[in-house]
Design an enzyme around this catalytic site. Sequence first.
Site, PDB file in Angstrom:
ATOM      1  N   SER A   1       0.796  -1.228   0.000  1.00 43.10           N
ATOM      2  CA  SER A   1       0.000   0.000   0.000  1.00 43.10           C
ATOM      3  C   SER A   1       0.829   1.277   0.000  1.00 43.10           C
ATOM      4  CB  SER A   1      -0.962  -0.036   1.179  1.00 43.10           C
ATOM      5  OG  SER A   1      -1.858   1.025   1.097  1.00 43.10           O
ATOM      6  N   HIS A   2       0.715   2.052   1.077  1.00 39.22           N
ATOM      7  CA  HIS A   2       1.392   3.345   1.144  1.00 39.22           C
ATOM      8  C   HIS A   2       2.834   3.212   1.619  1.00 39.22           C
ATOM      9  CE1 HIS A   2      -0.402   2.253   4.920  1.00 39.22           C
ATOM     10  NE2 HIS A   2       0.560   2.936   5.510  1.00 39.22           N
TER      11      HIS A   2
ATOM     12  N   ASP B   1      -2.325   6.787  -2.976  1.00 41.53           N
ATOM     13  CA  ASP B   1      -1.193   5.995  -2.474  1.00 41.53           C
ATOM     14  C   ASP B   1      -0.781   4.926  -3.484  1.00 41.53           C
ATOM     15  OD1 ASP B   1      -3.303   4.214  -2.120  1.00 41.53           O
ATOM     16  OD2 ASP B   1      -2.509   3.416  -0.237  1.00 41.53           O
TER      17      ASP B   1
ATOM     18  N   ASP C   1      -1.149   1.710  -3.906  1.00 42.36           N
ATOM     19  CA  ASP C   1      -2.089   0.723  -4.440  1.00 42.36           C
ATOM     20  C   ASP C   1      -3.448   1.320  -4.786  1.00 42.36           C
ATOM     21  OD1 ASP C   1      -2.614   1.090  -1.705  1.00 42.36           O
ATOM     22  OD2 ASP C   1      -3.627  -0.849  -1.560  1.00 42.36           O
TER      23      ASP C   1
ATOM     24  N   ASP D   1      -5.872   2.928  -3.021  1.00 41.20           N
ATOM     25  CA  ASP D   1      -7.080   2.964  -2.197  1.00 41.20           C
ATOM     26  C   ASP D   1      -7.167   4.218  -1.321  1.00 41.20           C
ATOM     27  OD1 ASP D   1      -5.051   2.100  -0.563  1.00 41.20           O
ATOM     28  OD2 ASP D   1      -6.087   0.312   0.166  1.00 41.20           O
ATOM     29  N   ARG D   2      -6.080   4.988  -1.236  1.00 46.30           N
ATOM     30  CA  ARG D   2      -6.137   6.219  -0.422  1.00 46.30           C
ATOM     31  C   ARG D   2      -6.244   7.454  -1.300  1.00 46.30           C
ATOM     32  NH1 ARG D   2      -2.262   5.923   4.805  1.00 46.30           N
ATOM     33  NH2 ARG D   2      -2.879   3.827   5.460  1.00 46.30           N
TER      34      ARG D   2
ATOM     35  N   LYS E   1     -11.481   0.592   0.159  1.00 50.13           N
ATOM     36  CA  LYS E   1     -11.523   2.029  -0.038  1.00 50.13           C
ATOM     37  C   LYS E   1     -11.009   2.315  -1.440  1.00 50.13           C
ATOM     38  CE  LYS E   1      -7.244   2.683   2.651  1.00 50.13           C
ATOM     39  NZ  LYS E   1      -6.947   1.522   3.501  1.00 50.13           N
TER      40      LYS E   1
HETATM   41  C1  VG1 Z   1      -3.227   2.107   8.542  1.00 51.87           C
HETATM   42  C2  VG1 Z   1      -4.374   3.059   8.763  1.00 51.87           C
HETATM   43  C3  VG1 Z   1      -5.692   2.332   8.580  1.00 51.87           C
HETATM   44  C4  VG1 Z   1      -5.726   1.687   7.197  1.00 51.87           C
HETATM   45  C5  VG1 Z   1      -4.519   0.788   7.016  1.00 51.87           C
HETATM   46  C6  VG1 Z   1      -4.431   0.223   5.626  1.00 51.87           C
HETATM   47  O1  VG1 Z   1      -3.253   1.078   9.501  1.00 51.87           O
HETATM   48  O2  VG1 Z   1      -4.301   3.645  10.041  1.00 51.87           O
HETATM   49  O3  VG1 Z   1      -6.747   3.245   8.762  1.00 51.87           O
HETATM   50  O4  VG1 Z   1      -6.892   0.934   7.041  1.00 51.87           O
HETATM   51  O5  VG1 Z   1      -3.331   1.533   7.247  1.00 51.87           O
HETATM   52  O6  VG1 Z   1      -4.368   1.240   4.663  1.00 51.87           O
HETATM   53  P1  VG1 Z   1      -2.313   1.107  10.805  1.00 51.87           P
HETATM   54  O7  VG1 Z   1      -2.572  -0.196  11.503  1.00 51.87           O
HETATM   55  O8  VG1 Z   1      -0.913   1.262  10.322  1.00 51.87           O
HETATM   56  O9  VG1 Z   1      -2.739   2.294  11.587  1.00 51.87           O
HETATM   57  V1  VG1 Z   1      -3.630   0.958   3.185  1.00 51.87           V
HETATM   58  O10 VG1 Z   1      -3.837   2.153   2.194  1.00 51.87           O
HETATM   59  O11 VG1 Z   1      -2.348   0.231   3.661  1.00 51.87           O
HETATM   60  O12 VG1 Z   1      -4.358  -0.408   2.561  1.00 51.87           O
HETATM   61 CO    CO Z   2      -3.359   1.664   0.204  1.00 52.32          CO
END
Ligand code: VG1
Ligand code: CO
Length: 579
Positions: free
Chosen positions: A131-132, A307, A309, A311-312, A408
């Site tokens: 992801s990010h 981001d 992937d 979704d953000r 998302k």
């Molecule tokens: C973080 C965010 C959470 C989100 C998750 C995945 O998790 O706080 O709200 O759903 O990333 O997002 P954490 O446990 O690091 O707080 V993404 O864009 O990685 O799929």
């Molecule tokens: Co993401």
Amino acid sequence: MIHNSYLDNRCPTMSNTLQSVIAQTLPFEDQKPGTSGLRKKVRVFMQKNYTENFIQCIFDALGDKLKGSTLVVGGDGRYFSKPAINTIIRIASANEVSKLIIGQLGILSTPAVSALIREHKVLGGIVLTASHNPGGIRNDFGIKYNIENGGPAPDNITNSIYELSTKITQYKTTPTLETDRLIDILGTSKFNVDGRQFTVEIIDSTTNYVNLMKQIFDFNKLRALIRGTDQRPAFNVLLDSMNGVTGVYVRNIFVEELGASPDNNVRRVVPLDNFGEIHPDPNLTYAKDLVDKLKEDSNYDFGAAFDGDGDRNMILGKNAFFVTPSDSLAVLANNLECIPYFKKNGVNGFARSMPTAAAVDRVAAKLGKEIFEVPTGWKYFGNLMDAGRLSLCGEESFGTGSDHIREKDGIWAVLAWLSVIEHKQMGVEEILKEHWTLYGRNYFTRYDYEECETEGANKMINRLEGFIADGGLVGKAYTALGKTYKVAKADNFSYVDPIDNSVAKNQGIRILFEDGSRLIYRLSGTGSSGATIRVYIECYEKEDVLTDAQVMLKPLVEIGLEISQLKEFTGRNQPTVIT
Ligand code: VG1
Ligand code: CO
């Protein structure tokens, strides 16, 4: 798009039978999926059998349903995606999966995977992304399993994957299955593995997703907004894919379909396997580049970033006016009727993750809709959507989405915002100010302390848990910078899913004050090294809605640091990221 006819000849007859084999392996101790899949450094995934083990454990967790099933596979194209996909192909073929639908070159955004699972009504999908988190050989890779509704696997499945990973002794694979260039070219390849047919279909990464967006939104109106009309000048957008997977979707939807300029309206739209060495996380710190561009050039009316992937999303107005994700959710909730999808399907309830500010709760109250507060992570929204109780939801971490899929969706969020702008004929800042005047404002900020020493972070959380256990905080008053806040309640958030009654405990320490202000502490579940502490700070003002958020929240931030003694436990004087 390259079509190649040799694919049809690759395995011309069923007589060319491939044999699967059983490979011996030993368990790894660290394959516990976090908030959103298993995320580790690329080098961890590169260890012999590491990826193989985890994939086999996903398959074993699925049990009999796996036989004869179809799965979608794709990801953000980050470094190590291709070898991981080839591993998945070989292991799937040996485990009696009948078909894999794979994005060309392995490219599919997380929302696109979710959409494909739903479109083809298949068993699930495997998403290759962290992801990010940054990518490239020195950074992170990740694997996530999504279930038949298109959403991230719930806790019971990820727990069983983890259980299996601690005991695994062998995996099945078909080493002779030729994967070279298999995912590069569109088309269908059929193999015969142990006498069964195994199909690999390589699909275009964007077609299905773009069609879905066309069904949800009014592309004619959006095109008129972006291109301008005889009556109105073009609404000048700048969309930043941060070298992540959304590049291909942005080019297709915004440039080709909606007429945005490839030179002036989009940037960093070629997905790179290391994201050009940036941190592909759309927030004020990591997307500072975009923020600066909007500040410098007041010709831009709107900015958005995504981001790795896809979704953000981060939404900015003219001069980089920042919309918090919590406010973004509330504004969309308040204006859904201008989007054809909701006009047609109606609007069920709303939901937010617990740390997300409660702005959307006020909209729900006014509109008479149900509102749900779930733990952090998109997987907690799925049941509510499947049950028809939830239409729109979001997280403060720049996640916004609806029940069109079960992830998302960054591109969706931008299209939704542009629909609201087109409908109201107002700019972003104006829309926010109108919203705050109507509802009051939930000021929100999040402080992240990334990659702290695990021991100190755990001690800090344990101490807070101690306060909760002995009830010591309740009734205490704290004063900073002339403001006093009295603790009304303190707990560790726990959630009972209203649909299946599953329980998620210890989802974050909450200190709730008498005036509705909140301090929340949690440890991140997506990092790949050390411990990341997140502190969420929120207060509500009915009248005073135009103060800078950091100024407004300063007293609560100080109180938050005092109560937790974060500086003492971590040795950090400043957060790594403030959003
Ligand atoms: C973080 C965010 C959470 C989100 C998750 C995945 O998790 O706080 O709200 O759903 O990333 O997002 P954490 O446990 O690091 O707080 V993404 O864009 O990685 O799929
Ligand atoms: Co993401």
